[in-house]
Scaffold this motif. Structure first.
Motif, PDB file in Angstrom:
ATOM      1  N   GLY A 156       0.897  -1.483  -0.022  1.00 52.92           N
ATOM      2  CA  GLY A 156       0.026  -0.136  -0.223  1.00 52.92           C
ATOM      3  C   GLY A 156       0.819   1.307  -0.078  1.00 52.92           C
ATOM      4  N   MET A 157       2.279   1.387  -0.045  1.00 60.29           N
ATOM      5  CA  MET A 157       2.960   2.383  -0.020  1.00 60.29           C
ATOM      6  C   MET A 157       3.352   2.795  -1.439  1.00 60.29           C
ATOM      7  SD  MET A 157       2.835   2.869   3.152  1.00 60.29           S
ATOM      8  CE  MET A 157       3.993   4.322   3.241  1.00 60.29           C
ATOM      9  N   ASP A 158       3.471   4.146  -1.768  1.00 62.03           N
ATOM     10  CA  ASP A 158       3.797   4.847  -3.182  1.00 62.03           C
ATOM     11  C   ASP A 158       4.549   5.800  -2.846  1.00 62.03           C
ATOM     12  OD1 ASP A 158       3.644   5.339  -5.674  1.00 62.03           O
ATOM     13  OD2 ASP A 158       1.460   5.874  -5.740  1.00 62.03           O
ATOM     14  N   GLU A 159       5.874   5.723  -3.539  1.00 66.64           N
ATOM     15  CA  GLU A 159       6.768   6.944  -3.567  1.00 66.64           C
ATOM     16  C   GLU A 159       6.239   8.239  -4.505  1.00 66.64           C
ATOM     17  OE1 GLU A 159      10.503   6.382  -4.785  1.00 66.64           O
ATOM     18  OE2 GLU A 159      10.283   4.739  -6.153  1.00 66.64           O
ATOM     19  N   ILE A 160       5.217   7.593  -5.493  1.00 65.73           N
ATOM     20  CA  ILE A 160       4.667   8.640  -6.389  1.00 65.73           C
ATOM     21  C   ILE A 160       5.874   8.994  -7.371  1.00 65.73           C
ATOM     22  CG2 ILE A 160       2.971  10.668  -6.944  1.00 65.73           C
ATOM     23  CD1 ILE A 160       2.313  10.597  -3.892  1.00 65.73           C
ATOM     24  N   GLY A 161       6.537   8.019  -7.786  1.00 69.51           N
ATOM     25  CA  GLY A 161       7.420   8.123  -8.906  1.00 69.51           C
ATOM     26  C   GLY A 161       7.061   7.706 -10.397  1.00 69.51           C
ATOM     27  N   TYR A 162       8.114   7.719 -11.509  1.00 69.24           N
ATOM     28  CA  TYR A 162       7.579   7.411 -12.763  1.00 69.24           C
ATOM     29  C   TYR A 162       7.749   5.917 -12.924  1.00 69.24           C
ATOM     30  CZ  TYR A 162       8.609  12.281 -13.333  1.00 69.24           C
ATOM     31  OH  TYR A 162       8.564  13.612 -13.217  1.00 69.24           O
ATOM     32  N   ASP A 163       7.164   5.422 -14.140  1.00 69.07           N
ATOM     33  CA  ASP A 163       6.906   3.929 -14.255  1.00 69.07           C
ATOM     34  C   ASP A 163       8.106   3.682 -15.362  1.00 69.07           C
ATOM     35  OD1 ASP A 163       5.734   5.237 -16.306  1.00 69.07           O
ATOM     36  OD2 ASP A 163       3.820   3.916 -16.214  1.00 69.07           O
ATOM     37  N   LYS A 164       8.768   4.636 -15.764  1.00 68.12           N
ATOM     38  CA  LYS A 164       9.734   4.728 -16.895  1.00 68.12           C
ATOM     39  C   LYS A 164      10.913   5.155 -16.195  1.00 68.12           C
ATOM     40  CE  LYS A 164       6.853   4.224 -20.925  1.00 68.12           C
ATOM     41  NZ  LYS A 164       7.386   3.117 -21.378  1.00 68.12           N
ATOM     42  N   THR A 165      12.195   4.887 -16.743  1.00 66.18           N
ATOM     43  CA  THR A 165      13.548   5.422 -16.120  1.00 66.18           C
ATOM     44  C   THR A 165      13.839   6.110 -17.659  1.00 66.18           C
ATOM     45  OG1 THR A 165      14.151   3.395 -14.988  1.00 66.18           O
ATOM     46  CG2 THR A 165      16.012   5.042 -15.941  1.00 66.18           C
ATOM     47  N   PRO A 166      13.952   7.537 -17.650  1.00 72.37           N
ATOM     48  CA  PRO A 166      14.182   8.243 -18.577  1.00 72.37           C
ATOM     49  C   PRO A 166      16.011   8.290 -18.867  1.00 72.37           C
ATOM     50  CG  PRO A 166      13.861   9.662 -16.721  1.00 72.37           C
ATOM     51  CD  PRO A 166      13.534   8.165 -16.248  1.00 72.37           C
ATOM     52  N   SER A 227      12.976  -4.027   4.669  1.00 73.07           N
ATOM     53  CA  SER A 227      12.492  -3.084   3.816  1.00 73.07           C
ATOM     54  C   SER A 227      13.371  -3.406   2.411  1.00 73.07           C
ATOM     55  CB  SER A 227      12.945  -1.670   4.304  1.00 73.07           C
ATOM     56  OG  SER A 227      12.270  -1.420   5.437  1.00 73.07           O
ATOM     57  N   TYR A 228      12.683  -2.882   1.449  1.00 71.27           N
ATOM     58  CA  TYR A 228      13.393  -2.689   0.093  1.00 71.27           C
ATOM     59  C   TYR A 228      13.951  -1.543  -0.367  1.00 71.27           C
ATOM     60  CZ  TYR A 228      10.711  -7.305  -0.836  1.00 71.27           C
ATOM     61  OH  TYR A 228      10.369  -8.387  -0.856  1.00 71.27           O
ATOM     62  N   HIS A 229      14.006  -1.142  -1.502  1.00 74.66           N
ATOM     63  CA  HIS A 229      15.012   0.091  -1.783  1.00 74.66           C
ATOM     64  C   HIS A 229      14.461   1.375  -1.154  1.00 74.66           C
ATOM     65  CE1 HIS A 229      17.788   2.734  -3.790  1.00 74.66           C
ATOM     66  NE2 HIS A 229      16.882   3.460  -4.299  1.00 74.66           N
ATOM     67  N   VAL A 230      13.279   1.634  -1.350  1.00 69.47           N
ATOM     68  CA  VAL A 230      12.609   2.799  -0.873  1.00 69.47           C
ATOM     69  C   VAL A 230      12.204   2.683   0.669  1.00 69.47           C
ATOM     70  CG1 VAL A 230      11.008   4.556  -1.315  1.00 69.47           C
ATOM     71  CG2 VAL A 230      11.579   3.159  -2.965  1.00 69.47           C
ATOM     72  N   ALA A 231      13.317   2.652   1.518  1.00 70.68           N
ATOM     73  CA  ALA A 231      13.323   2.146   2.993  1.00 70.68           C
ATOM     74  C   ALA A 231      12.678   3.280   3.774  1.00 70.68           C
ATOM     75  CB  ALA A 231      14.469   1.970   3.449  1.00 70.68           C
ATOM     76  N   THR A 232      12.690   4.476   3.343  1.00 73.99           N
ATOM     77  CA  THR A 232      12.086   5.660   4.210  1.00 73.99           C
ATOM     78  C   THR A 232      10.426   5.503   4.457  1.00 73.99           C
ATOM     79  OG1 THR A 232      12.161   6.563   2.202  1.00 73.99           O
ATOM     80  CG2 THR A 232      13.957   7.117   3.543  1.00 73.99           C
ATOM     81  N   ILE A 233       9.848   4.663   3.330  1.00 74.53           N
ATOM     82  CA  ILE A 233       8.373   4.617   3.663  1.00 74.53           C
ATOM     83  C   ILE A 233       8.036   3.094   3.719  1.00 74.53           C
ATOM     84  CG2 ILE A 233       7.828   6.757   2.794  1.00 74.53           C
ATOM     85  CD1 ILE A 233       7.143   5.588  -0.029  1.00 74.53           C
ATOM     86  N   ASP A 234       8.960   2.257   4.187  1.00 78.14           N
ATOM     87  CA  ASP A 234       8.801   0.695   4.086  1.00 78.14           C
ATOM     88  C   ASP A 234       8.769   0.434   5.477  1.00 78.14           C
ATOM     89  OD1 ASP A 234       8.787  -1.893   3.266  1.00 78.14           O
ATOM     90  OD2 ASP A 234      10.330  -1.424   1.954  1.00 78.14           O
ATOM     91  N   ASN A 235       8.923  -0.943   5.846  1.00 73.88           N
ATOM     92  CA  ASN A 235       8.663  -1.379   7.385  1.00 73.88           C
ATOM     93  C   ASN A 235       9.848  -0.687   8.236  1.00 73.88           C
ATOM     94  OD1 ASN A 235       6.513  -3.154   6.752  1.00 73.88           O
ATOM     95  ND2 ASN A 235       7.730  -4.344   5.532  1.00 73.88           N
ATOM     96  N   ASP A 236      10.906  -0.669   7.764  1.00 72.71           N
ATOM     97  CA  ASP A 236      11.885  -0.022   8.823  1.00 72.71           C
ATOM     98  C   ASP A 236      11.780   1.594   8.970  1.00 72.71           C
ATOM     99  OD1 ASP A 236      13.103  -2.353   9.575  1.00 72.71           O
ATOM    100  OD2 ASP A 236      13.716  -2.512   7.522  1.00 72.71           O
ATOM    101  N   ALA A 237      10.908   2.129   8.327  1.00 73.43           N
ATOM    102  CA  ALA A 237      10.913   3.570   8.374  1.00 73.43           C
ATOM    103  C   ALA A 237      10.946   4.111   9.881  1.00 73.43           C
ATOM    104  CB  ALA A 237       9.462   4.135   7.919  1.00 73.43           C
TER     105      ALA A 237
END
Length: 257
Positions: A156-166, A227-237
């Motif tokens: 349920g967490m979302d960093e509101i990023g892009y679905d592509k890598t420019p 936590s995975y990469h975006v740890a700041t909004i993951d289980n270990d926040a």
């Protein structure tokens, strides 16, 4: 969600909160947004710190918009935010997630007198993936590749990023990595380093390069097991929030004196 270049996606707005005489600058990562850092920023603000969470240019709008920006634009924004914090605060801590960690390191290298401590969460200055060698050429052929965002274990967490890598933007980031790695020995500030056991975006090479390259007398390491990469909004926040607050108080000072 369809957006137009320059129009912000809701939830990606920058954040500033006035507090005590110690400021904390928090930078999000590549293709991410302030949404990944705002809960941390609000936690620090509740503890009495002055907080700045800038939005890096080209982020929070569209990936095509991001392809018109480069590392100089992203660094310019955190540099501006640091100058603003220094005008209001006696001391400033700089924290960053992923590419934000690379930007934080560059601030510490270039503005050592203005950065009093560093906090890095899964920072990136290198990737072992040999496919990156093709990016400087591939960027002229293909505008984007599949995205790397939302590597988050917590549902349920979302960093509101892009679905592509420019790719033009990615090629620029690679240049910044080289620049930052060359000057790591200039980093002397107390350093707190968080690293997720399971990170599907950034491999362990960046950790080794950074911890072996900096000159910091204090370099504390904390493993994040849930936590995975975006740890700041993951289980270990909350672990990140609490540990970083203790670190700041120990090495820079309490929020209100």
């Amino acid at each position: 969600m369809t957006t137009h270049p320059g129009k912000l996606v809701p939830g990606t707005e920058p954040l500033t909160i006035d507090g005590g005489r110690i400021g904390v600058l928090l930078s999000h990562g590549f293709t991410g947004s302030p949404a990944s850092m705002i809960p941390w920023g609000r936690d620090l603000a509740q503890r009495g710190y002055t907080v700045s969470v800038p939005r890096l240019p080209g982020h929070g709008t569209t990936w095509k918009d991001m392809n018109t920006k480069g590392w100089e634009d992203w660094y310019g924004e955190v540099d501006r935010a640091l100058t603003e914090l220094r005008s209001e605060c006696d001391q400033v801590v700089v924290a960053g997630l992923s590419m934000g960690g690379c930007l934080a390191l560059r601030l510490a290298e270039k503005r050592s007198d203005d950065v009093d401590a560093l906090i890095l969460v899964n920072p990136v200055v290198n990737l072992a993936n040999k496919a990156l060698l093709a990016v400087p050429v591939l960027k002229y052929v293909v505008p984007a590749m599949p995205g790397i965002g939302n590597d988050i274990k917590k549902p349920g967490m979302d960093e509101i990023g892009y679905d592509k890598t420019p790719l033009r933007a990615l090629a620029s980031q690679l240049k910044m990595w080289k620049d930052v790695k060359a000057d790591l020995a200039k980093v002397t500030q107390p350093l707190l380093f968080f690293r997720s056991d399971d990170d599907h975006v950034v491999d362990a090479t960046s950790m080794d390069i950074i911890l072996n390259g900096v000159s910091s007398e204090t370099a504390d390491f904390v493993a994040l097991h849930d936590s995975y990469h975006v740890a700041t909004i993951d289980n270990d926040a909350q672990l990140i929030f609490d540990t970083s607050a203790d670190f700041i108080e120990a090495h820079v000072g309490a929020a209100r004196g």
